[in-house]
Design a protein around this motif. Structure first.
Motif, mmCIF file in Angstrom:
data_model
loop_
_atom_site.group_PDB
_atom_site.id
_atom_site.type_symbol
_atom_site.label_atom_id
_atom_site.label_comp_id
_atom_site.label_asym_id
_atom_site.label_seq_id
_atom_site.Cartn_x
_atom_site.Cartn_y
_atom_site.Cartn_z
ATOM 1 N N GLY A 101 115.731 44.099 -16.518
ATOM 2 C CA GLY A 101 114.405 43.556 -16.262
ATOM 3 C C GLY A 101 113.405 44.608 -15.818
ATOM 4 O O GLY A 101 112.303 44.704 -16.346
ATOM 5 N N SER A 157 122.268 42.675 -12.496
ATOM 6 C CA SER A 157 122.250 41.448 -13.288
ATOM 7 C C SER A 157 123.512 41.339 -14.128
ATOM 8 O O SER A 157 124.084 40.256 -14.280
ATOM 9 C CB SER A 157 121.027 41.410 -14.191
ATOM 10 O OG SER A 157 119.851 41.479 -13.425
ATOM 11 N N GLN A 187 117.176 36.118 -13.778
ATOM 12 C CA GLN A 187 116.006 36.945 -13.503
ATOM 13 C C GLN A 187 114.798 36.389 -14.254
ATOM 14 O O GLN A 187 113.707 36.277 -13.729
ATOM 15 C CB GLN A 187 116.303 38.379 -13.954
ATOM 16 C CG GLN A 187 115.291 39.395 -13.495
ATOM 17 C CD GLN A 187 115.827 40.813 -13.640
ATOM 18 O OE1 GLN A 187 116.965 41.042 -14.049
ATOM 19 N NE2 GLN A 187 115.015 41.785 -13.295
ATOM 20 N N ASP A 196 119.176 35.781 -8.807
ATOM 21 C CA ASP A 196 118.659 37.053 -9.307
ATOM 22 C C ASP A 196 117.151 37.125 -9.092
ATOM 23 O O ASP A 196 116.393 36.377 -9.698
ATOM 24 C CB ASP A 196 119.013 37.175 -10.796
ATOM 25 C CG ASP A 196 119.048 38.622 -11.244
ATOM 26 O OD1 ASP A 196 118.557 39.481 -10.508
ATOM 27 O OD2 ASP A 196 119.571 38.871 -12.351
ATOM 28 N N GLU A 197 116.722 38.002 -8.221
ATOM 29 C CA GLU A 197 115.308 38.257 -7.940
ATOM 30 C C GLU A 197 114.479 36.989 -7.715
ATOM 31 O O GLU A 197 113.592 36.669 -8.476
ATOM 32 C CB GLU A 197 114.688 39.088 -9.078
ATOM 33 C CG GLU A 197 115.494 40.374 -9.284
ATOM 34 C CD GLU A 197 114.682 41.474 -9.915
ATOM 35 O OE1 GLU A 197 113.455 41.328 -10.029
ATOM 36 O OE2 GLU A 197 115.291 42.493 -10.280
HETATM 37 MG MG LIG Z 1 118.347 42.607 -13.272
#
Ligand SMILES: [Mg+2]
Ligand SMILES: Nc1ncnc2c1ncn2[C@@H]1O[C@H](COP(=O)(O)OP(=O)(O)OP(=O)(O)O)[C@@H](O)[C@H]1O
Ligand SMILES: Nc1ncnc2c1ncn2[C@@H]1O[C@H](COP(=O)(O)OP(=O)(O)OP(=O)(O)O)[C@@H](O)[C@H]1O
Ligand SMILES: NC(N)=O
Ligand SMILES: [Mg+2]
Lengths: 545, 251, 368, 413, 236
Positions: free
Chosen positions: E140, B42, B84, B168-169
């Protein structure tokens, strides 16, 4: 043995001779005094007063001063005068001073009706005009004596040096002694005609270091009698001035720290309520006001109601102002703020309304003006060195701030409660999910924040007014402190509080207060240009919106 | 070469979050980046889109240097980002969220005198249909569920029509079926755009990784290769995939 | 939005303010003072529109709107004062009386342009706009926002207030400027002129409202709201946030300045007291009370609060602060969308028999 | 808390009334001083009403709160004159507020009774100035400080709040001091804003200034800045002995509940002190206390009177007497009836000037005592006539509403 | 027979005016992992929030250990042993990792209780290295690990997990699966799992519920469900 002691010795010896002269007249003086107190006929009092005025015996000054002030009384056949009035058991009593032959304070305080007033006419009082400059030399009030010494400088009387010296022998107050000696040395210096003599007096003046020494020496350097000693005086003036400059810097530094600690004290509560709880509490200043009024109420309660006339009230006020303001904060939180955690902007509005109500309530209850007596133990200051006095009340505030800041820091960052408070203010719902009783933590947070404001209010009574809208005065400044420090950062508040306090004082000493302030504001604007999130910004991801 | 990166590094308070020696991306390439939690994936995208400032290094996009430029300038150059944690406009409707993203002149005066046209409207509906938000267009975006917000953010990036998409994800919080749909959408987009995707879902990675897969570990480039190369690399298995790769076995 | 309901509101407003009040004044049962009062409330409403644009829509809490208001006000006041000046300076140009008392010999250079009405008008708009541009540029460039923005603008207002208070600045110090006689040759004390100013204020308010409406309804307005929601997302979608912020800051400053210009001749005095910190906070209050993020709310709030302020200070001189305070608190506690929100809720309740409102009112429960 | 107490004693409510306005700040910075004026005006009205009113009519006070907001002063005065149609207004404290309402009164032919000492240089048809002009306060005080009796001070620190009164007062004082041969460098001027609280720096400047001895402060600090100023003064070791403060805006009411310890020995110049010994004054002081107690006003029977309170009270009586004399409430008739009017005020007999709207009255200098009262240490012989235009700064101007319709230029000799 | 630790009956809940749950009922048996599946926006998160008490239920009852807890405040439920790992992690951003964990202790009635550091750091070694970093600065996946660790610190008897593996690297997500199994089988801790990834859910789950539009549309034990069946249910 230094110069000043030498000179002092010389003078005291010379007074011995003068003193002897007085002694010879002592008998006739007491006869005349008796005549003043109970004159056998109409003209006797005037004659006696005229005689006493001509003699200029310091022993009679207290009596003559009492006559001049229209405060001469008889107590059991002795002349007395009254000092301060005082309330004792619902009755007004006065400190009583015997006047002649000895000048001393009576053991008991007496009510006015125990004293018989001696009426002395205006024309009789006017006789005393010739000794007027001397009368206060024996006053009980050191301030009055200082004034009297000062007035002697310009008095046109050849005998003044002897009188002054005699008075100084009894001088017990250090400040007054310095002032008196300064006058004495000045007069002696003016009379000196040889260079060593003049230099000795210049040294004495310098070492005595009274209020006016700079001026005296400067004048001497320009127009002194002994031309060869002028340069020496000028030299002394120069070194005095540089010393003065340094003292001034120290004073500025101290002022800055003291203003800074006031700002910190106020900002601390604000930082907790605002920075942590996210509530823009426009009524924060009003909690300060509550703290101040609590102090006032404590004073009334302890002194007027309980009749305990001591500094006790102030010691009680410190916890009381914290608790009372905290309690009000708690009530506010329960009634209003509780509904607004999800809407911090609205809290701005509601607390604004609350602040209006609180100000008006204070006005209705207390009127527009009340004041808190400074406690005796904080009167005066700590004389660090001559001419550098650090007022005790400011020192006290600095100390209080230091203690409060440390305690708050420990509470917030070293205790479970601190973790809870910070957690709840950052994420109320999740904290609840983890088992934190958020309502209680909210209440405690608000209690602490408001209580700290109350404490600041208690401290503020030492330097300012107690008025209903006193909260508004410092609130903008403390918002500035909180923001330049970085919202929610205690360390930031401390640094920026001290910084702003110090800069304000430095700038104020160059510019007028207003421009100093404008400059500070400009500096803050520029500062935020470079540090848009305050002194200690959050770094990294948590800083994002 | 659309994107070339050299010796990019950034650290937070002494910790090296990223230390990327090189990274190249072709136009219309779909690149997947994988790597353990905290590997700096990230952070890497953050640097590319201007959110985080790099300490040192070089990044060239489409012939221009990227480092030191502001987020808007980078967005103008044609880099779009999906975060994210969903980042949308919560108080605007889903439709307005999409409308604002739509590629057009975004200056003040253009906005002042903007008139919506049919073409735009059609396109928005088309994208909404693709991301399954066609029924929620009038809803306030803040009231969407987590997964729906993810979809909306993808839609925003799609409508922005950038040269390079940083995703992102995207599959986090989506069901397998939706994940597959996302994969298809990305593959389709990859025909016109360059895309960098970060993902932990290996099934999804396998689906979309037609080109190279880059593996980051502790901020450094571990390896770059096809999906099969990566999945069978022992280092990758040790640090990332785990002993028994359950996800893939079950598939 | 129920257009019918809105129409009713507009119709009521127009009927009351454009017809009944002026007519009443002409016929003599509405006093000139009442007219002037409402004229002034309209000016406040114009500022409130600006506050709502910048705070309500864009989420920037600017606490220096009162300063812009005063910049506009002072420029017109300077013009009026110069026209009414009796003293005369060394260079023959007439000079305001207060300068003569302060032993000023010549009219300061920055007063000179204000002899012309046109220039005063232009400067009254240009100066605030330039101020907003420069100040805003630096603030927005360094991404100052949130409380930092609020406090920095407050600091600006405070600094300016302190400077205006000074006599040396030649703007009348604490006294401000007063003793206005004529504007464009018309005597300000005649009922006709007062009514005229009232009507002009009302029309300006109308125009300002229409303009603001257009603004927020355009895509520009949506971008403003987007900035309020998420500044970073707005940047990533390629909008130059700073330009937008700057633009709306200038618009709000201009609205405030226009309001100030209209306010001054109707009030007869302008003092630095109008620009102190309180003044700006109060302006924000009006908007919040009326309903933030709704233009009608801003107008409603400013009219009602100021009306209440006027009547309460007369009817309840000892307790008006209680009344106003309670109003603020209760509005916030019970009507979380301001007075307008309350009004709408009531209307909705009344109309709910016909159709149930599907409007969800919840807010994000979990937020990080 | 005390709304409507004025009309409380109005027994015959059916009787015809005449309205007067009371325009004093009841909130904000100036409330500290102005609330008492509102109270005393109400008391005077009650007294007059109890004696049967004026011209057979009861006086009905209309109280408004201009909230220390100068704009609001203008607005409220408009309301009083135009909507409430009052016959006279008693109000204002600061010169700022007076200046802000002045155009309104002149435009609408109102009559304002202004009870506070002020800077002069004004001569409005619509204002009756019952407070002192500079020559009734400033000049005698400065003269006193320079005299042998007063201490023979040679250096003067002119410190004030930043607005018209202090600015102009200091201009006049400076002119006076210069004319008396005080060198320029011995005079320092400084101003602080309203509500200023932090006097550390200024007091240390004063201290440096006073280091040479023979220095005093002439203070025109207004409102709630005074307490912190005096506190700081004492804190830094200055005292009445080393450097006395002669104040022009500190009266008993401001000292009422103040901790006077650090004020003792400092001076003030006024035209009236509560400590003035006379039967009329004794009664006035007691009446005021009783009034405050009866109406449950804050402070109750601990309230004190002072100069502005005395003149606010006097103003009401002057107006009532003039109305009786004129046989009308009309401003155009009441105004001339005021000229030369005499009234036995609590301060003794005072007299309206024949032509300039000001009051002739005695001047006094008092020393602050520990109980917050003043020891009167100097008093003018007889009444001092008002000079709205100071001879020092405006020798060419004078004020005459009879022969010249206001300010006029004196033919130079 | 195994008694249910959690029993939810005809639960209805809403955000303001819009109703999300329409009479949902389910049960979690002691020492089992019960999984709720369903598409985006069907109300899975809302269900957990309502059970926790963050969203007040409009109707229906919640029983925990046989006690009615429908109206109990959130923190009391937490102290009774219900722990919640929300979707979106909800780490307290400006507390350090360690302080976040310490906050997990709030649910424990024993005030002297300590963080089971050994256990937690063996599961999530990264948390040990990062003890003094601010929670908000973690990546995260690291945050997700912290959120799970924090919930475990409170020694719960019922775990509510909302998509716990979101953003977590495959190896750790496998471990989490193993942990869940261990917790349920060996320690008797019950788990209510909301999950969309069959790969993760199927090895750990004992019993399934499938939601659609705010209501349970079908259910069944793990034994009865084949993979295809699962997929069919979800895409309903
Ligand atoms: Mg990340
Ligand atoms: N402000 C910061 N201070 C300290 N450490 C930070 C900060 N920001 C990021 N980090 C660390 O940098 C590393 C890289 O984080 P990043 O978010 O890029 O990881 P990631 O690869 O995206 O991980 P995930 O797969 O879990 O999302 C992490 O270890 C994180 O803890
Ligand atoms: N705060 C809110 N206000 C109004 N509606 C909401 C709110 N939060 C969620 N909703 C709506 O409630 C419905 C269910 O949301 P929920 O978050 O429970 O879904 P979910 O099943 O958890 O979805 P996902 O898999 O995407 O996380 C969604 O349609 C969503 O739009
Ligand atoms: N006139 C005064 N004191 O302002
Ligand atoms: Mg969910």
């Amino acid at each position: 043995m230094n110069c000043i002691q030498k000179v002092w010795l010389v003078i005291l010896l010379s007074i011995g001779i003068g003193g002897g002269a007085f002694a010879q007249q002592a008998d006739s003086i007491s006869i005349q005094v008796a005549a003043v107190l109970s004159p056998p006929n109409d003209t006797a009092r005037s004659q006696a007063l005229r005689y006493l005025a001509a003699q200029k015996d310091p022993a009679t000054f207290p009596l003559l001063a009492a006559i001049n002030d229209k405060k001469l009384y008889m107590l059991d056949g002795k002349p007395v005068t009254t000092g301060e009035a005082e309330n004792s058991g619902g009755k007004e009593v006065f400190t009583v001073f015997y006047l002649y032959p000895q000048n001393k304070e009576a053991a008991d305080k007496l009510p006015a009706d125990r004293l018989q007033k001696v009426e002395i006419s205006r024309s009789e009082r006017l006789i005393l005009n010739v000794v007027l400059p001397y009368l206060n030399l024996t006053s009980h009030d050191p301030q009055k004596r200082i004034m009297a010494y000062g007035q002697l400088v310009s008095a046109q009387d050849t005998g003044k040096i002897a009188i002054l010296a005699k008075a100084l022998r009894q001088e017990a107050d250090a400040g007054a002694l310095t002032a008196g000696k300064e006058v004495l040395f000045q007069l002696k210096l003016d009379e000196a005609f040889s260079e060593p003599e003049a230099k000795a007096y210049i040294d004495s003046l310098d070492q005595n270091w009274g209020e006016n020494v700079g001026l005296i020496l400067k004048k001497y350097a320009e127009e002194g009698n002994v031309v060869s000693a002028r340069a020496y005086a000028a030299e002394k003036v120069k070194s005095l001035e540089s010393l003065q400059g340094r003292i001034e810097k120290a004073q500025n530094l101290f002022s800055g720290i003291s203003l800074g600690s006031i700002l910190i004290l106020i900002a601390l509560g604000l930082a907790i309520v605002y920075g942590l709880a996210g509530i823009i509490n426009m009524a924060h200043g009003e909690f300060l006001m509550i703290g101040a009024y609590t102090t006032y109420c404590m004073q009334s309660l302890v002194i007027d109601t309980l009749g305990v006339n001591s500094d006790l009230y102030f010691w009680v006020s410190i916890p009381a102002s914290f608790i009372v303001a905290g309690a009000f904060g708690l009530v506010l939180e329960r009634l209003v703020i509780r509904h607004l955690y999800a809407r911090p902007l609205e809290s701005l509005l509601a607390t604004w309304g609350v602040s209006l109500i609180m100000v008006q309530a204070a006005r209705s209850i207390f009127g527009d003006l009340t004041a808190v007596k400074a406690p005796a133990f904080l009167a005066g200051g700590w004389q660090l060195m001559p001419h550098l006095v650090l007022p005790y009340n400011r020192l006290f505030i600095i100390g209080l701030t230091a203690v409060v800041v440390s305690l708050t820091y420990l509470m917030l960052y070293r205790s479970r409660l601190g973790i809870r408070i910070r957690a709840v203010t950052q994420n109320r719902t999740m904290s609840a999910c983890l088992g934190v009783e958020t309502r209680r933590v909210d209440a405690i947070t608000f209690f602490l924040g408001s209580g700290l404001a109350g404490l600041a209010g208690c401290a503020m009574t030492l330097i300012g007014n107690v008025v209903p809208d006193m909260g508004q005065t410092y609130i903008v400044d403390s918002f500035l402190v909180v923001v330049t420090g970085g919202v929610g950062k205690i360390a930031g508040a401390i640094v920026s509080g001290l910084g702003i306090g110090f800069l304000t004082k430095v700038l104020e000493s160059f510019y007028e207060a207003v421009y100093g302030k404008v400059l500070i504001l400009a500096l803050i604007v520029v500062f935020l240009q470079f540090k848009p999130r305050g002194l200690f910004p959050d770094k990294g991801r948590i800083a994002e919106d | 070469m659309l994107l070339t990166v050299k010796n990019l590094s950034v650290s937070f308070g002494g910790v090296h979050a990223l230390n990327l020696s090189r990274f190249n991306l072709l136009d219309r390439e779909l690149r997947v980046i994988i790597g353990p939690n905290g590997a700096g994936k990230s952070t890497y995208l953050d640097i590319l889109c201007g959110k985080t400032k790099a300490d040192t290094g070089e990044v060239h996009f489409d012939g221009h240097s990227v480092l030191g430029k502001s987020e808007v300038r980078i967005a103008d150059m044609g880099i779009g980002r999906k975060f994210q944690k969903p980042s949308i406009f919560p108080s605007l409707t889903v439709y307005d969220n999409m409308l604002l993203a739509f590629k057009m002149n975004k200056g003040i005066f253009a906005s002042l005198f903007f008139k919506p046209n049919q073409e735009m409207d059609d396109r928005i509906h088309e994208v909404a249909l693709k991301v399954g938000l066609q029924k929620s267009l009038g809803k306030v975006a803040g009231e969407l569920s987590h997964g729906q917000k993810q979809w909306l953010e993808i839609a925003i990036v799609v409508l922005q029509d950038p040269k390079l998409m940083l995703i992102d994800e995207p599959a986090a919080g989506m069901s397998d079926e939706e994940t597959e749909k996302t994969g298809e959408l990305l593959l389709q987009l990859a025909r016109q755009h360059a895309i960098i995707v970060i993902e932990h879902d290996m099934k999804f990675v396998e689906q979309i990784a037609q080109d190279l897969v880059t593996v980051l570990v502790r901020g450094k480039l571990l390896m770059e290769g096809t999906f099969d190369e990566v999945r069978n690399d022992q280092r990758v298995i040790d640090s990332y995939l785990g002993r028994a790769n359950v996800q893939l076995e079950n598939f | 939005m129920g257009n019918k309901k809105d129409f009713g509101l507009y119709a009521c407003g127009i009927a009351l303010f454009l017809i009944i009040l002026p007519l009443g004044n002409v016929l003599g049962f509405v006093s000139g003072n009442t007219i002037s009062l409402w004229g002034r409330y309209f000016c406040f409403a114009i500022v409130a529109l600006g506050v709502d644009l910048i705070w309500g829509y864009t989420g920037i809490l600017s606490m220096c709107q009162a300063f812009f208001f005063c910049l506009g006000g002072y420029s017109i006041a300077m013009h009026i004062v110069l026209k009414g000046a009796t003293a005369s300076g060394a260079n023959g140009i007439p000079m305001p009386d207060f300068m003569a008392w302060n032993q000023v010999e010549t009219l300061p250079f920055f007063w000179v342009p204000f002899q012309s009405f046109g220039l005063s008008l232009a400067l009254g708009l240009l100066i605030p706009a330039a101020f907003a541009l420069v100040f805003g540029y630096f603030i927005f460039r360094s991404r100052i926002r949130g409380v930092y923005m609020a406090i920095i603008t407050q600091a600006l207002a405070l600094a300016m207030w302190l400077i205006f208070l000074r006599n040396e600045t030649m703007l009348g110090g604490t006294n401000g400027l007063t003793d206005f006689k004529t504007l464009l040759g018309l005597s300000l004390s005649t009922p006709g002129v007062k009514l005229g100013l009232y009507v002009v204020s009302l029309l300006t308010l109308g125009i300002a409202f229409w303009f603001s409406r257009k603004l927020v309804d355009s895509k520009f307005g949506k971008v403003l709201q987007a900035i309020r929601d998420s500044e970073s997302r707005t940047s990533y979608t390629a909008y130059r946030v700073m330009h937008y912020k700057l633009a709306i800051f200038i618009v709000a400053a201009l609205l405030a300045a226009v309001a100030g210009m209209l306010y001054v001749p109707q009030t007869g005095i302008i003092t630095p007291g109008r620009m102190d910190v309180r003044a700006s906070v109060e302006m924000v209050m009006w908007v919040a009370i009326g309903g933030r993020g709704k233009l009608k709310g801003a107008i409603l709030g400013s009219l009602i609060v100021n009306f209440l302020y006027s009547i309460c200070t007369s009817l309840f001189p000892d307790s008006w602060l209680f009344i106003l305070g309670f109003l603020f608190v209760t509005t916030v506690l019970y009507f979380d969308k301001g007075l307008l929100g309350m009004l709408e809720t009531v209307v909705a309740k009344l109309g709910s028999k016909r159709k149930p409102s599907p409007q969800p009112a919840g807010h994000e429960v979990m937020q990080s | 808390a005390c709304g409507g107490s004025g009309s409380g004693s109005n027994q015959e409510s059916k009787k015809e009334t005449v309205k007067v306005g009371i325009l004093h700040s009841l909130s904000g910075t100036m409330a500290i001083s102005e609330v008492s004026l509102k109270d005393v005006v109400q008391m005077a009205i009650d007294e007059i009403n109890a004696k049967g009113g004026v011209l057979g009519k009861q006086i009905e006070p209309v109280i408004v709160d201009p909230a220390s907001d100068w704009d609001l002063f203008a607005e409220k005065s408009k309301e009083l004159l135009l909507d409430k149609k009052v016959s006279a207004v008693f109000g204002c404290w600061t010169s700022v507020s007076r200046k802000s309402v002045l155009p309104v009164f002149e435009e609408n032919n109102g009559l304002l009774f202004y009870p506070v000492q002020y800077e002069g240089e004004e001569c409005s048809t619509s204002v009756i100035y019952t407070g002192a002009t500079p020559n009734q306060q400033l000049i005698p005080a400065a003269e006193y400080m320079m005299s042998e009796e007063g201490g023979g001070y040679k250096k003067f620190y002119l410190l004030g709040t930043d607005y018209v009164f202090p600015r102009t007062a200091n201009k006049i004082l400076k002119a006076f001091l210069l004319s008396k041969g005080v060198p320029k460098e011995n005079i320092v001027e400084e101003y602080t804003p309203f509500h200023h609280q932090d006097y550390q720096t200024i007091v240390s400047k004063v201290k440096q200034f006073a280091a040479g001895g023979k220095a005093c402060v002439l203070s025109t600090i207004n409102g709630d800045s005074n307490v912190p100023f005096y506190k700081e003064f004492a804190n830094q070791g200055l005292s009445a002995a080393t450097c006395p403060i002669m104040a022009f805006s500190v009266a008993e009411d401001e000292l009422r509940a103040t901790d006077t310890e650090f004020l003792v020995g400092h001076l003030a110049a006024w035209n009236y002190f509560q400590s003035k010994e006379s039967p009329e004054n004794k009664k006035f002081v007691e009446d005021f206390r009783a009034f405050c107690k009866k109406n449950n006003l804050p402070g109750g029977d601990k309230r004190v009177t002072d100069d502005p309170i005395c003149w606010a009270y006097t103003g009401v009586y002057l107006w009532a007497k003039a109305a009786e004399k004129a046989g009308s409430f009309e401003v155009s008739k009441v105004r001339p009836a005021l000229y030369g009017l005499e009234f036995a005020s609590p301060d003794g007999l005072v007299k309206m000037d024949m032509k300039n709207h000001h009051l002739a009255k005695p001047v006094m200098i008092g020393e602050i005592k520990p109980d917050g009262q003043f020891d009167i240490i100097w008093q003018s012989t007889g009444l001092v006539n008002p000079e709205p235009w100071s001879k020092l700064t405006s020798p060419d101007k004078d004020c005459d509403h009879v022969g010249h319709g206001g300010t006029y230029t004196v033919a130079s000799k | 027979m195994n008694a249910p630790i959690l029993k939810v009956s005809s639960l209805t809940s809403a955000y303001g005016q819009s109703t999300i749950l329409w009479g949902t009922s389910l049960e979690v048996k002691k020492g089992t992992v019960t999984t709720v599946m369903g598409r985006n926006g069907v109300g899975k998160t809302t269900l957990l929030k309502t059970i926790m008490g963050i969203v007040p239920p409009k109707d229906g009852t919640i029983e925990y250990n046989g006690e009615a807890v429908t109206k109990l405040p959130v923190f009391k439920k937490s102290r009774m042993g219900i722990a919640y790992v929300p979707q979106g992690r909800e780490i307290i951003p400006k507390l350090t990792v360690y302080e976040n964990l310490k906050l997990g202790l709030e649910a424990v009635s024993d005030r002297k209780a300590k963080i089971p550091e050994d256990e937690i750091y063996t599961l999530f070694p990264i948390l040990k290295d990062f003890r003094n970093r601010l929670g908000g600065n973690l990546s995260g996946g690291q945050q997700q690990q912290l959120a799970i660790a924090r919930a475990l610190t409170g020694r719960p008897s019922l775990l509510l997990l909302d998509e716990p593996t979101e953003g977590i690297q495959p190896s750790i997500s496998q471990e989490i699966g193993q942990i869940l199994r261990t917790l349920a089988r060996e320690r008797g801790i019950s788990v209510l799992l909301v999950e969309q990834k069959i790969d993760f859910a199927s090895p750990v789950t004992d019993y399934y519920y499938f939601m659609s539009r705010g209501a349970v549309v079908s259910e069944g034990s793990a034994e009865e469900m084949s993979l295809e069946e699962l997929q069919n249910h979800i895409s309903l």
